[in-house]
Design a protein around this motif. Structure first.
Motif, PDB file in Angstrom:
ATOM      1  N   ILE A 473       0.842  -1.209   0.000  1.00 29.15           N
ATOM      2  CA  ILE A 473       0.000   0.000   0.000  1.00 29.15           C
ATOM      3  C   ILE A 473       0.871   1.251   0.000  1.00 29.15           C
ATOM      4  CG2 ILE A 473      -1.666   1.344   1.333  1.00 29.15           C
ATOM      5  CD1 ILE A 473      -2.842  -1.275   2.352  1.00 29.15           C
ATOM      6  N   ILE A 474       1.903   1.239   0.839  1.00 32.06           N
ATOM      7  CA  ILE A 474       2.800   2.403   0.905  1.00 32.06           C
ATOM      8  C   ILE A 474       3.476   2.625  -0.444  1.00 32.06           C
ATOM      9  CG2 ILE A 474       4.920   3.284   1.960  1.00 32.06           C
ATOM     10  CD1 ILE A 474       4.070   1.801   4.531  1.00 32.06           C
ATOM     11  N   TYR A 475       3.936   1.552  -1.058  1.00 35.65           N
ATOM     12  CA  TYR A 475       4.603   1.673  -2.352  1.00 35.65           C
ATOM     13  C   TYR A 475       3.634   2.083  -3.465  1.00 35.65           C
ATOM     14  CZ  TYR A 475       9.257  -0.049  -1.091  1.00 35.65           C
ATOM     15  OH  TYR A 475      10.531  -0.168  -0.565  1.00 35.65           O
ATOM     16  N   SER A 476       2.337   1.845  -3.264  1.00 33.09           N
ATOM     17  CA  SER A 476       1.349   2.238  -4.286  1.00 33.09           C
ATOM     18  C   SER A 476       1.087   3.733  -4.290  1.00 33.09           C
ATOM     19  CB  SER A 476       0.033   1.503  -4.041  1.00 33.09           C
ATOM     20  OG  SER A 476      -0.677   2.070  -2.949  1.00 33.09           O
ATOM     21  N   HIS A 477       1.435   4.426  -3.177  1.00 37.60           N
ATOM     22  CA  HIS A 477       1.154   5.860  -3.026  1.00 37.60           C
ATOM     23  C   HIS A 477      -0.334   6.152  -3.231  1.00 37.60           C
ATOM     24  CE1 HIS A 477       5.420   6.719  -2.770  1.00 37.60           C
ATOM     25  NE2 HIS A 477       5.621   6.045  -3.889  1.00 37.60           N
ATOM     26  N   TYR A 478      -1.162   5.185  -2.869  1.00 38.33           N
ATOM     27  CA  TYR A 478      -2.618   5.307  -2.980  1.00 38.33           C
ATOM     28  C   TYR A 478      -3.068   5.648  -4.398  1.00 38.33           C
ATOM     29  CZ  TYR A 478      -2.473   5.037   2.069  1.00 38.33           C
ATOM     30  OH  TYR A 478      -2.247   4.610   3.354  1.00 38.33           O
ATOM     31  N   ASP A 479      -2.364   5.073  -5.352  1.00 42.90           N
ATOM     32  CA  ASP A 479      -2.734   5.215  -6.763  1.00 42.90           C
ATOM     33  C   ASP A 479      -3.432   3.931  -7.203  1.00 42.90           C
ATOM     34  OD1 ASP A 479      -2.989   5.518  -9.487  1.00 42.90           O
ATOM     35  OD2 ASP A 479      -0.843   5.721  -9.890  1.00 42.90           O
ATOM     36  N   ASN A 481      -4.065   2.774  -9.956  1.00 43.00           N
ATOM     37  CA  ASN A 481      -3.460   2.180 -11.149  1.00 43.00           C
ATOM     38  C   ASN A 481      -2.061   1.626 -10.909  1.00 43.00           C
ATOM     39  OD1 ASN A 481      -5.711   2.903 -12.802  1.00 43.00           O
ATOM     40  ND2 ASN A 481      -4.944   5.017 -12.846  1.00 43.00           N
ATOM     41  N   SER A 482      -1.556   1.779  -9.684  1.00 41.57           N
ATOM     42  CA  SER A 482      -0.221   1.264  -9.384  1.00 41.57           C
ATOM     43  C   SER A 482      -0.248  -0.261  -9.361  1.00 41.57           C
ATOM     44  CB  SER A 482       0.260   1.793  -8.034  1.00 41.57           C
ATOM     45  OG  SER A 482       1.413   1.110  -7.606  1.00 41.57           O
ATOM     46  N   PRO A 483       0.803  -0.914  -9.861  1.00 36.45           N
ATOM     47  CA  PRO A 483       0.843  -2.393  -9.784  1.00 36.45           C
ATOM     48  C   PRO A 483       0.889  -2.906  -8.348  1.00 36.45           C
ATOM     49  CG  PRO A 483       2.952  -1.501 -10.534  1.00 36.45           C
ATOM     50  CD  PRO A 483       1.978  -0.367 -10.558  1.00 36.45           C
ATOM     51  N   LYS A 486      -2.780  -3.832  -6.605  1.00 36.80           N
ATOM     52  CA  LYS A 486      -3.341  -5.177  -6.780  1.00 36.80           C
ATOM     53  C   LYS A 486      -2.611  -6.204  -5.914  1.00 36.80           C
ATOM     54  CE  LYS A 486      -4.961  -4.373 -11.509  1.00 36.80           C
ATOM     55  NZ  LYS A 486      -4.868  -4.798 -12.932  1.00 36.80           N
ATOM     56  N   LEU A 487      -1.311  -5.997  -5.738  1.00 37.97           N
ATOM     57  CA  LEU A 487      -0.534  -6.946  -4.931  1.00 37.97           C
ATOM     58  C   LEU A 487      -0.920  -6.905  -3.458  1.00 37.97           C
ATOM     59  CD1 LEU A 487       3.026  -6.382  -6.468  1.00 37.97           C
ATOM     60  CD2 LEU A 487       1.565  -8.397  -6.769  1.00 37.97           C
ATOM     61  N   ALA A 488      -1.496  -5.798  -2.985  1.00 34.92           N
ATOM     62  CA  ALA A 488      -1.772  -5.630  -1.561  1.00 34.92           C
ATOM     63  C   ALA A 488      -2.915  -6.504  -1.065  1.00 34.92           C
ATOM     64  CB  ALA A 488      -2.074  -4.163  -1.266  1.00 34.92           C
ATOM     65  N   TYR A 489      -3.893  -6.787  -1.920  1.00 34.45           N
ATOM     66  CA  TYR A 489      -5.098  -7.471  -1.450  1.00 34.45           C
ATOM     67  C   TYR A 489      -4.824  -8.877  -0.938  1.00 34.45           C
ATOM     68  CZ  TYR A 489      -7.858  -3.671  -3.455  1.00 34.45           C
ATOM     69  OH  TYR A 489      -8.404  -2.447  -3.729  1.00 34.45           O
ATOM     70  N   ALA A 490      -4.036  -9.665  -1.679  1.00 35.25           N
ATOM     71  CA  ALA A 490      -3.847 -11.082  -1.335  1.00 35.25           C
ATOM     72  C   ALA A 490      -3.252 -11.273   0.063  1.00 35.25           C
ATOM     73  CB  ALA A 490      -3.002 -11.770  -2.400  1.00 35.25           C
ATOM     74  N   PRO A 491      -2.115 -10.631   0.402  1.00 37.91           N
ATOM     75  CA  PRO A 491      -1.567 -10.853   1.743  1.00 37.91           C
ATOM     76  C   PRO A 491      -2.465 -10.316   2.855  1.00 37.91           C
ATOM     77  CG  PRO A 491      -0.304  -9.177   0.574  1.00 37.91           C
ATOM     78  CD  PRO A 491      -1.201  -9.796  -0.428  1.00 37.91           C
ATOM     79  N   ARG A 515      -9.233   5.577   0.891  1.00 37.80           N
ATOM     80  CA  ARG A 515      -8.310   6.618   0.418  1.00 37.80           C
ATOM     81  C   ARG A 515      -8.287   6.705  -1.100  1.00 37.80           C
ATOM     82  NH1 ARG A 515      -3.870   8.382   3.672  1.00 37.80           N
ATOM     83  NH2 ARG A 515      -3.158   9.348   1.721  1.00 37.80           N
ATOM     84  N   MET A 516      -8.455   5.557  -1.784  1.00 35.87           N
ATOM     85  CA  MET A 516      -8.421   5.532  -3.248  1.00 35.87           C
ATOM     86  C   MET A 516      -9.802   5.718  -3.872  1.00 35.87           C
ATOM     87  SD  MET A 516      -5.719   2.445  -4.015  1.00 35.87           S
ATOM     88  CE  MET A 516      -4.146   2.334  -3.195  1.00 35.87           C
ATOM     89  N   ARG A 517     -10.811   5.932  -2.982  1.00 33.04           N
ATOM     90  CA  ARG A 517     -12.191   6.114  -3.453  1.00 33.04           C
ATOM     91  C   ARG A 517     -12.678   4.886  -4.222  1.00 33.04           C
ATOM     92  NH1 ARG A 517     -11.092   9.316  -0.076  1.00 33.04           N
ATOM     93  NH2 ARG A 517     -11.264  11.583  -0.232  1.00 33.04           N
ATOM     94  N   LEU A 518     -12.289   3.718  -3.711  1.00 32.29           N
ATOM     95  CA  LEU A 518     -12.741   2.451  -4.280  1.00 32.29           C
ATOM     96  C   LEU A 518     -13.812   1.852  -3.360  1.00 32.29           C
ATOM     97  CD1 LEU A 518      -9.279   0.902  -5.273  1.00 32.29           C
ATOM     98  CD2 LEU A 518     -10.937   1.995  -6.797  1.00 32.29           C
TER      99      LEU A 518
END
Length: 658
Positions: A473-479, A481-483, A486-491, A515-518
């Motif tokens: 999540i931190i590496y996504s910068h709350y974007d 569209n960041s790859p 998607k990786l954050a959900y599984a763990p 935060r991402m308005r999802l």
């Protein structure tokens, strides 16, 4: 080999060990903060002063949430780091490394003194060399890595800085008492001998007091000194000098006995009287997820595991997160519980049997077990932490390394038996420890690499899986569209599904999507509420609710009010909620529900429950002022003044009075 060369040789080993340790740890210094670093440092505004004025420093010293004793010395060093270099983990870890290296030098000095006391006449020339190997091994042990790379565990390494210094001072005092008597012809007690006794007493009392300001583990120094006294000296008093200028034993030294009654026996009795009512209260253990008896049974297995993790570490065992540890519910559940208890009893028996035959081996074993006495018995702490062995690991090396370093036989100065095998084993262990610590430091070099490594080492650890998801999540910068998104959900979902996990993963999923308005999945809310209903909230559960409340309050998130109210209702459904949870609910009621009457009522209850916590009273005063209850607000301000130690609340008081 002449004496000067031998002196140079063992200091050369120490210097080489210090250099190698710094080199091994260097990659890990570039990593980030982790786990308890956040509440103690990153999210703790108290250790982030804007100036070095007295009030700011006092506030920093008293800001730690880690303990009721606040650990002010350690917190002050975090504040100094912040003033010098901001919130940069590199410099904080570098400070930790410097403390670790300094401790390594003290381990060498202590080990050399102990070796000298064990065999004053024989093998004296090898003491420095053996001590240097003990220090080298201890510096490189993988189990001690968290005391360096995990910033907040500076508390542990700083406390033991004073413990080691105190032990060295105690030995120096006892040697002074012996040497004074050995050289005196006057049968009257000398002032010089009293100076030795005062050095013994001061070396226990002063370092214990200062060390406890870093962490309470320094309170074990009197026990360590007692073990040294019992094994090496037997509480004996040395007589005046003889014609051969040698000291003789002259009964028990009543001063030493009285000293340990004062610094060990009485504090132990008073401490137990203070602790037992809370320890024996079943409600104390509800939030931990295990009972007192289950803790004691489990710790038998854990302490045996510690021995293996220290001497023959396996990367998957040193996984930092141990929340997946199987709790012992009976002597045979699991079966290793009884076997571990038998092993510990056997270890104590061996230590007692070796007390006169191999005093240093006996002492090393007893120091290891003594170190576990605080954290592996009745205190309602979490079960497993690697850094609890920072001092204990030295005890094991003190027992093992001198046995592995071959001696020359007295006859014909021939090599000792199995010398090649012993050297091979010792060198192999040193190489293993250095390589594994180097690999661990490399894993700590970036937050993402560390999270992946720890999640791999502990696939069934809720915390390890959560930390990997949070890092993504931190590496996504709350974007969106960041790859990494998607990786954050599984763990995170894997962590949430593991039995016994906290609500941290659900909180992270809700936090991230909001935060991402999802869209927020109802299953996340249902899982969170079910966990909060099933058991009394843990510290992690409370932190999760607090993070969601703050996120909504600061308008970074838009959370459904009814779902948040469900979560708080579930958390408060258990008897005797603590002050922190009540303070969070008061904030939620006031700011999110806009129910000012409820928020004010809960804030009053919070202050009654924790009257010595300034933050809760300041919140209450602000609510009273906003509610135009000025008389009550003035009364609370008067109460707040009583908590203004060293001017730490001056700015708050000025703001409230205005």
């Amino acid at each position: 080999m002449n004496k000067s060369f031998r002196l140079t040789a063992h200091w050369f080993v120490v210097a080489a060990a210090l250099l190698l340790t710094a080199t091994v740890y260097w990659p890990g210094l570039s990593g980030g903060f982790l786990f308890d670093d956040y509440p103690n440092i990153v999210d703790n505004r108290g250790v982030q002063p804007q100036s070095a004025d007295l009030g700011s420093l006092v506030r920093a010293a008293l800001s730690s949430p880690a303990s009721d004793f606040k650990r002010p010395l350690a917190s002050l060093t975090f504040a100094v780091n912040y003033l010098a270099s901001g919130l940069d983990p590199y410099w904080m870890k570098l400070t930790n490394l410097f403390i670790h290296l300094l401790n390594g030098v003290l381990v060498f000095v202590l080990a050399k003194a102990l070796l000298t006391y064990e065999s004053q006449a024989s093998n004296k020339k090898r003491h420095g060399f053996v001590a240097s190997l003990i220090a080298a091994g201890w510096l490189l042990l993988p189990i001690n890595a968290t005391a360096v790379l995990y910033v907040v565990q500076r508390m542990e390494s700083m406390a033991n800085l004073f413990v080691l210094a105190g032990m060295i001072g105690y030995l120096a005092g006892r040697r002074h008492m012996r040497d004074c008597n050995a050289s005196m012809q006057d049968p009257t007690l000398s002032k010089m001998e009293w100076k030795g006794f005062l050095l013994c007493a001061g070396s226990i009392i002063i370092p214990t007091g200062i060390g406890c300001l870093a962490k309470e583990t320094a309170a074990m120094l009197p026990l360590y000194a007692f073990l040294m006294e019992w094994v090496l000296f037997g509480f004996k008093r040395f007589s005046i000098g003889t014609q051969n200028n040698e000291s003789q034993i002259e009964g028990r030294d009543s001063r030493i006995i009285i000293l340990f009654v004062a610094v060990l026996a009485l504090p132990f009795i008073l401490g137990m009287l203070w602790l037992l009512p809370n320890v024996l209260n079943s409600a104390t253990w509800v939030a931990r997820g295990f009972s007192l008896s289950e803790r004691l049974l489990s710790e038998a297995r854990i302490v045996v595991n510690y021995i293996a993790w220290i001497l023959l570490p396996v990367p998957n065992e040193l996984s930092f997160y141990h929340d997946n540890f199987q709790i012992s519910t009976g002597l045979l559940s699991p079966a290793t519980t009884l076997a571990s208890m038998a092993a510990l009893v056997g270890l104590v028996a061996v230590a007692l049997w070796l007390r006169r035959r191999k005093p240093l081996v006996s002492l090393g074993i007893l120091l290891f077990l003594g170190c576990q006495w605080l954290t592996a018995t009745i205190l309602p702490l979490e079960l497993v932490y690697e850094h609890r062995n920072y001092f204990a690991s030295m005890g094991l090396l003190l027992a093992l390394v001198p046995v592995l370093v071959p001696k020359q036989e007295a006859i014909n100065h021939s090599p000792a038996k199995f010398s090649i095998a012993r050297w091979t084993l010792l060198i192999g262990l040193l190489a293993l420890w250095a390589c594994e610590t180097a690999m661990t430091a490399m894993a700590w070099s970036t937050p993402l690499r560390l999270s992946i490594e720890l999640a791999t080492r502990a696939p069934d650890s809720p915390r390890a899986q959560y930390e990997l998801g949070r890092t993504y999540i931190i590496y996504s910068h709350y974007d969106p569209n960041s790859p990494f998104t998607k990786l954050a959900y599984a763990p995170l979902e894997r962590s949430a599904a593991i039995p016994g996990s906290s609500i941290l993963p659900e909180q992270a999923l809700i936090f991230m999507n909001s935060r991402m308005r999802l869209p927020l999945r109802q299953a996340w809310w249902d899982s969170m509420v079910a966990k909060l209903k099933a058991r009394k909230p843990t510290v992690q559960d409370e932190s999760s609710l607090e993070a969601l409340t703050r996120c909504d309050h600061e308008q970074d998130c838009t959370l459904p009010l009814d779902q948040m109210e469900r979560a708080y209702t579930a958390a408060l459904s258990h008897p005797n909620p603590n002050a922190r949870l009540l303070a969070m609910y008061a904030d939620f009621a006031w700011n999110m529900m806009q129910d000012h009457e409820l928020g004010l009522r809960v804030a009053r209850k919070t202050v009654l429950l924790a009257p010595r916590e300034p933050a809760y009273r300041i919140t209450l005063i602000r609510m009273l002022i906003a509610s135009n209850k000025r008389d009550e607000a003035k009364d609370q301000i008067d109460e707040l003044r009583q908590l203004n130690i060293g001017g730490s609340l001056d700015s708050d008081l000025k703001s409230l009075q205005q």
